[in-house]
Motif scaffolding. Structure first.
Motif, PDB file in Angstrom:
ATOM      1  N   GLY A   1       0.786  -1.233   0.000  1.00 34.93           N
ATOM      2  CA  GLY A   1       0.000   0.000   0.000  1.00 34.93           C
ATOM      3  C   GLY A   1       0.808   1.268   0.000  1.00 34.93           C
ATOM      4  N   ASP A   2       2.121   1.178   0.218  1.00 37.78           N
ATOM      5  CA  ASP A   2       2.966   2.370   0.299  1.00 37.78           C
ATOM      6  C   ASP A   2       3.707   2.551  -1.020  1.00 37.78           C
ATOM      7  N   PHE A   3       3.053   3.199  -1.957  1.00 38.58           N
ATOM      8  CA  PHE A   3       3.627   3.433  -3.282  1.00 38.58           C
ATOM      9  C   PHE A   3       3.064   4.742  -3.820  1.00 38.58           C
ATOM     10  N   ASP A   4       3.529   5.159  -5.009  1.00 34.14           N
ATOM     11  CA  ASP A   4       3.180   6.488  -5.512  1.00 34.14           C
ATOM     12  C   ASP A   4       2.080   6.491  -6.573  1.00 34.14           C
ATOM     13  N   PHE A   5       2.074   5.507  -7.446  1.00 33.31           N
ATOM     14  CA  PHE A   5       1.087   5.482  -8.523  1.00 33.31           C
ATOM     15  C   PHE A   5       1.014   4.088  -9.122  1.00 33.31           C
ATOM     16  N   TYR A   6       0.072   3.907 -10.032  1.00 36.43           N
ATOM     17  CA  TYR A   6      -0.078   2.646 -10.759  1.00 36.43           C
ATOM     18  C   TYR A   6       0.378   2.800 -12.212  1.00 36.43           C
ATOM     19  N   VAL A   7       0.804   1.685 -12.789  1.00 38.84           N
ATOM     20  CA  VAL A   7       0.943   1.565 -14.236  1.00 38.84           C
ATOM     21  C   VAL A   7      -0.045   0.508 -14.716  1.00 38.84           C
ATOM     22  N   LEU A   8      -0.939   0.915 -15.608  1.00 35.54           N
ATOM     23  CA  LEU A   8      -1.821  -0.039 -16.280  1.00 35.54           C
ATOM     24  C   LEU A   8      -1.120  -0.482 -17.550  1.00 35.54           C
ATOM     25  N   SER A   9      -0.796  -1.755 -17.624  1.00 37.86           N
ATOM     26  CA  SER A   9      -0.071  -2.290 -18.771  1.00 37.86           C
ATOM     27  C   SER A   9      -1.037  -3.052 -19.677  1.00 37.86           C
TER      28      SER A   9
ATOM     29  N   VAL B   1       1.263  -1.000 -24.308  1.00 33.81           N
ATOM     30  CA  VAL B   1       1.007   0.406 -24.027  1.00 33.81           C
ATOM     31  C   VAL B   1       0.848   0.509 -22.514  1.00 33.81           C
ATOM     32  N   ARG B   2       1.678   1.346 -21.902  1.00 33.70           N
ATOM     33  CA  ARG B   2       1.662   1.500 -20.446  1.00 33.70           C
ATOM     34  C   ARG B   2       1.184   2.903 -20.096  1.00 33.70           C
ATOM     35  N   ILE B   3       0.166   2.957 -19.253  1.00 35.41           N
ATOM     36  CA  ILE B   3      -0.475   4.223 -18.902  1.00 35.41           C
ATOM     37  C   ILE B   3      -0.391   4.409 -17.394  1.00 35.41           C
ATOM     38  N   CYS B   4       0.072   5.587 -16.984  1.00 34.60           N
ATOM     39  CA  CYS B   4       0.278   5.871 -15.569  1.00 34.60           C
ATOM     40  C   CYS B   4      -0.965   6.512 -14.965  1.00 34.60           C
ATOM     41  N   LEU B   5      -1.345   6.001 -13.817  1.00 34.97           N
ATOM     42  CA  LEU B   5      -2.564   6.430 -13.133  1.00 34.97           C
ATOM     43  C   LEU B   5      -2.266   6.689 -11.658  1.00 34.97           C
ATOM     44  N   SER B   6      -2.902   7.710 -11.131  1.00 36.13           N
ATOM     45  CA  SER B   6      -2.808   7.961  -9.695  1.00 36.13           C
ATOM     46  C   SER B   6      -3.556   6.859  -8.946  1.00 36.13           C
ATOM     47  N   LYS B   7      -3.449   6.884  -7.626  1.00 32.64           N
ATOM     48  CA  LYS B   7      -4.136   5.865  -6.836  1.00 32.64           C
ATOM     49  C   LYS B   7      -5.653   5.941  -6.991  1.00 32.64           C
ATOM     50  N   ASP B   8      -6.155   7.136  -7.351  1.00 32.92           N
ATOM     51  CA  ASP B   8      -7.597   7.246  -7.615  1.00 32.92           C
ATOM     52  C   ASP B   8      -7.899   7.151  -9.107  1.00 32.92           C
TER      53      ASP B   8
END
Length: 229
Positions: free
Chosen positions: A36-44, A195-202
């Protein structure tokens, strides 16, 4: 005497180096692999026809490959939703990982068409999300729903050669709020990979310099057609 001075200087330098390395390790370990202690997600999003061609070339006809590369004409499929740090990423945050319920696995086969992939993504990445198994895969589904696949890639029946920048531009056009700093294309020696897309936790689009730096640098990539195309 000069030799003793030289040795002393060496020992002092070694001690300083050891302390600095310890400091670096401490800085990294302070939250390394803490769920749970991370900055953001990558949707791959993986281009399934490329995966299937590469698997065929390697002679990989295992059950996982057959599940994805059988009769159904998959286009972009979800490889995973990966927790990330601004630099680096956590993985395998619980050992052993909690056993993923089979009914949750089967519920994801429309987006991630290989049971082995789903189990592996939970073990490697899901355990780092800080979410329970059901909540993690619900988040994957929400993240995938937040991204629109450009229409021209939904029913690709012929091979297509495209510049990575043009592929990014197509996604940016189809997804208001997505910028070039929040998306990256990967490739092998010739084919589109993901294709990798960066997303915030929300699950809002956000920039990610490190992901962008690891993007494909080829002028053009091949998109093999969908199976049955």
């Amino acid at each position: 005497m000069p030799r003793l001075v030289t040795i002393s200087r060496f020992l002092i330098s070694l001690a300083v180096f050891s302390l600095s390395c310890t400091g670096i390790a401490t800085a990294q370990d302070r939250r390394q692999n803490a769920p749970g202690d991370f900055d953001f997600y990558v949707l791959s999003l993986s281009w399934s026809p490329s995966f299937c061609e590469a698997a065929s070339e390697r002679g990989n006809n295992g059950r996982g490959t057959q599940a994805q590369c059988g009769g159904r004409p998959f286009s972009f499929v979800v490889h995973g939703l990966w927790p990330q740090y601004e630099r680096g990423f956590p993985e395998y945050c619980e050992r052993p990982s909690p056993r993923l319920a089979r009914n949750i696995m089967t519920s994801m086969l429309d987006l991630m068409p290989a049971p082995g992939l789903i189990y592996n993504e939970w073990d490697k990445h899901g355990t780092c999300s800080g979410l329970g198994e059901r909540a993690y895969f619900e988040t994957i589904r929400k993240a995938r729903a937040a991204v629109k696949i450009p229409d021209e890639f939904l029913q690709l029946s012929e091979p297509k050669t495209i510049a990575p920048d043009d592929l990014e531009a197509a996604f940016i056009k189809a997804n208001p709020g997505l910028s070039s700093s929040a998306i990256a294309v990967t490739c092998d020696s010739q084919r589109l990979g993901e294709v990798r897309i960066c997303l915030s936790k929300d699950l809002q689009f956000r920039s990610c310099e490190e992901i962008d730096r690891r993007a494909c640098r080829r002028d053009q990539v091949l998109m093999p057609p969908m199976r049955g195309g």
